[in-house]
Design an enzyme around this catalytic site. Sequence first.
Site, PDB file in Angstrom:
ATOM      1  N   ASP A  74       0.822  -1.208   0.000  1.00 16.30           N
ATOM      2  CA  ASP A  74       0.000   0.000   0.000  1.00 16.30           C
ATOM      3  C   ASP A  74       0.858   1.261   0.000  1.00 16.30           C
ATOM      4  O   ASP A  74       2.031   1.228   0.380  1.00 16.30           O
ATOM      5  CB  ASP A  74      -0.893   0.053   1.247  1.00 16.30           C
ATOM      6  CG  ASP A  74      -2.088  -0.882   1.153  1.00 16.30           C
ATOM      7  OD1 ASP A  74      -2.153  -1.688   0.202  1.00 16.30           O
ATOM      8  OD2 ASP A  74      -2.953  -0.816   2.044  1.00 16.30           O
ATOM      9  N   ASP A  75       0.242   2.366  -0.402  1.00 15.04           N
ATOM     10  CA  ASP A  75       0.726   3.747  -0.196  1.00 15.04           C
ATOM     11  C   ASP A  75       1.762   4.243  -1.185  1.00 15.04           C
ATOM     12  O   ASP A  75       2.188   5.392  -1.100  1.00 15.04           O
ATOM     13  CB  ASP A  75       1.279   3.937   1.227  1.00 15.04           C
ATOM     14  CG  ASP A  75       0.210   3.828   2.298  1.00 15.04           C
ATOM     15  OD1 ASP A  75      -0.963   3.594   1.936  1.00 15.04           O
ATOM     16  OD2 ASP A  75       0.544   3.961   3.487  1.00 15.04           O
ATOM     17  N   HIS A 125      -5.894   2.984  -4.354  1.00 12.10           N
ATOM     18  CA  HIS A 125      -5.831   3.215  -2.901  1.00 12.10           C
ATOM     19  C   HIS A 125      -6.199   4.667  -2.591  1.00 12.10           C
ATOM     20  O   HIS A 125      -5.660   5.249  -1.653  1.00 12.10           O
ATOM     21  CB  HIS A 125      -4.425   2.888  -2.388  1.00 12.10           C
ATOM     22  CG  HIS A 125      -4.331   2.697  -0.901  1.00 12.10           C
ATOM     23  ND1 HIS A 125      -5.260   1.984  -0.173  1.00 12.10           N
ATOM     24  CD2 HIS A 125      -3.400   3.111   0.006  1.00 12.10           C
ATOM     25  CE1 HIS A 125      -4.915   1.967   1.104  1.00 12.10           C
ATOM     26  NE2 HIS A 125      -3.793   2.659   1.238  1.00 12.10           N
ATOM     27  N   HIS A 129      -5.272   9.735  -0.152  1.00 13.96           N
ATOM     28  CA  HIS A 129      -5.063   9.031   1.118  1.00 13.96           C
ATOM     29  C   HIS A 129      -5.166  10.017   2.282  1.00 13.96           C
ATOM     30  O   HIS A 129      -4.398   9.988   3.244  1.00 13.96           O
ATOM     31  CB  HIS A 129      -3.704   8.338   1.138  1.00 13.96           C
ATOM     32  CG  HIS A 129      -3.618   7.170   2.093  1.00 13.96           C
ATOM     33  ND1 HIS A 129      -3.491   7.321   3.462  1.00 13.96           N
ATOM     34  CD2 HIS A 129      -3.635   5.845   1.869  1.00 13.96           C
ATOM     35  CE1 HIS A 129      -3.430   6.136   4.029  1.00 13.96           C
ATOM     36  NE2 HIS A 129      -3.527   5.213   3.086  1.00 13.96           N
ATOM     37  N   HIS A 220       3.835  -2.223   3.094  1.00 11.91           N
ATOM     38  CA  HIS A 220       3.853  -0.877   2.513  1.00 11.91           C
ATOM     39  C   HIS A 220       5.174  -0.672   1.777  1.00 11.91           C
ATOM     40  O   HIS A 220       6.247  -0.831   2.386  1.00 11.91           O
ATOM     41  CB  HIS A 220       3.678   0.182   3.603  1.00 11.91           C
ATOM     42  CG  HIS A 220       2.348   0.120   4.291  1.00 11.91           C
ATOM     43  ND1 HIS A 220       2.075  -0.800   5.271  1.00 11.91           N
ATOM     44  CD2 HIS A 220       1.211   0.848   4.109  1.00 11.91           C
ATOM     45  CE1 HIS A 220       0.816  -0.630   5.683  1.00 11.91           C
ATOM     46  NE2 HIS A 220       0.285   0.347   4.999  1.00 11.91           N
TER      47      HIS A 220
END
Length: 257
Positions: A74-75, A125, A129, A220
Amino acid sequence: MLNYKGATLLLIMILIVIALSGLITSIPIWLFLIPVVPYIFLIIYGSSKINSQFFMPVVYRGEDDLKNVAITFDDGPSPSTTPAILDILKKNEVPATFFCIGEKVVENPEIMQRIAGEGHVMGNHSYTHHFFFDVFSFNSLVQEMRTTNKAIEKITRKRIHLFRPPYGVTTPVLARAVKKVKMTSVGWSLRSMDTVTKDPKKLVDKITKKVSAGDVILLHDTMPVTVDALQGIIDGIRAKGYSIVPADKLLNINAYV
């Protein structure tokens, strides 16, 4: 476990029963709080635990009878860490799944092209964010998802179908937005906590000890500790006899439209 609609309906029914009882005999006002308090706690739990599927359908693990697991990141993408992640994955011939933030996609087109070119699966995602993403309006949530999808498609020619909510938080409004954009929400069954852990060995030990067939592992690609631990994680998973496959294959879903 009850979902949001079921829990709300149950609460209404209980409150009606209490109200009707009040027509027959005198009851204290605080009696109405008895079902409301656990309902509030249920809402909080359902919002924070994506795999509870309290507000919306979420796929988060594969079949137990197949010795496969999926590694997800993620991210990203991050120019300081994602290329090193990709180097390790390429060296070990490991396919992974990257849930990307739209703003970072736009800032790092070369990394996105590499992710796609090396056969990894990509997912949405959100675009920003944002810390308060879970309280965004319906229209803002739809825009976040659509803008990210367009950014990824422009760079990679892939039309994204998978979505992972920021922080794993879900709400009734987000459920409506995901349905509107026609995406599939993906959670996880094994959280690494690599955003907190500073010791690569502890990160490796945690994952390799807890991993089981069908797991979707959350990592991540923005964390240096994840870069340092990834080789050990791959080795540990394989030592237990598991194969690492893309999330769409593990979960038997379509990654792209």
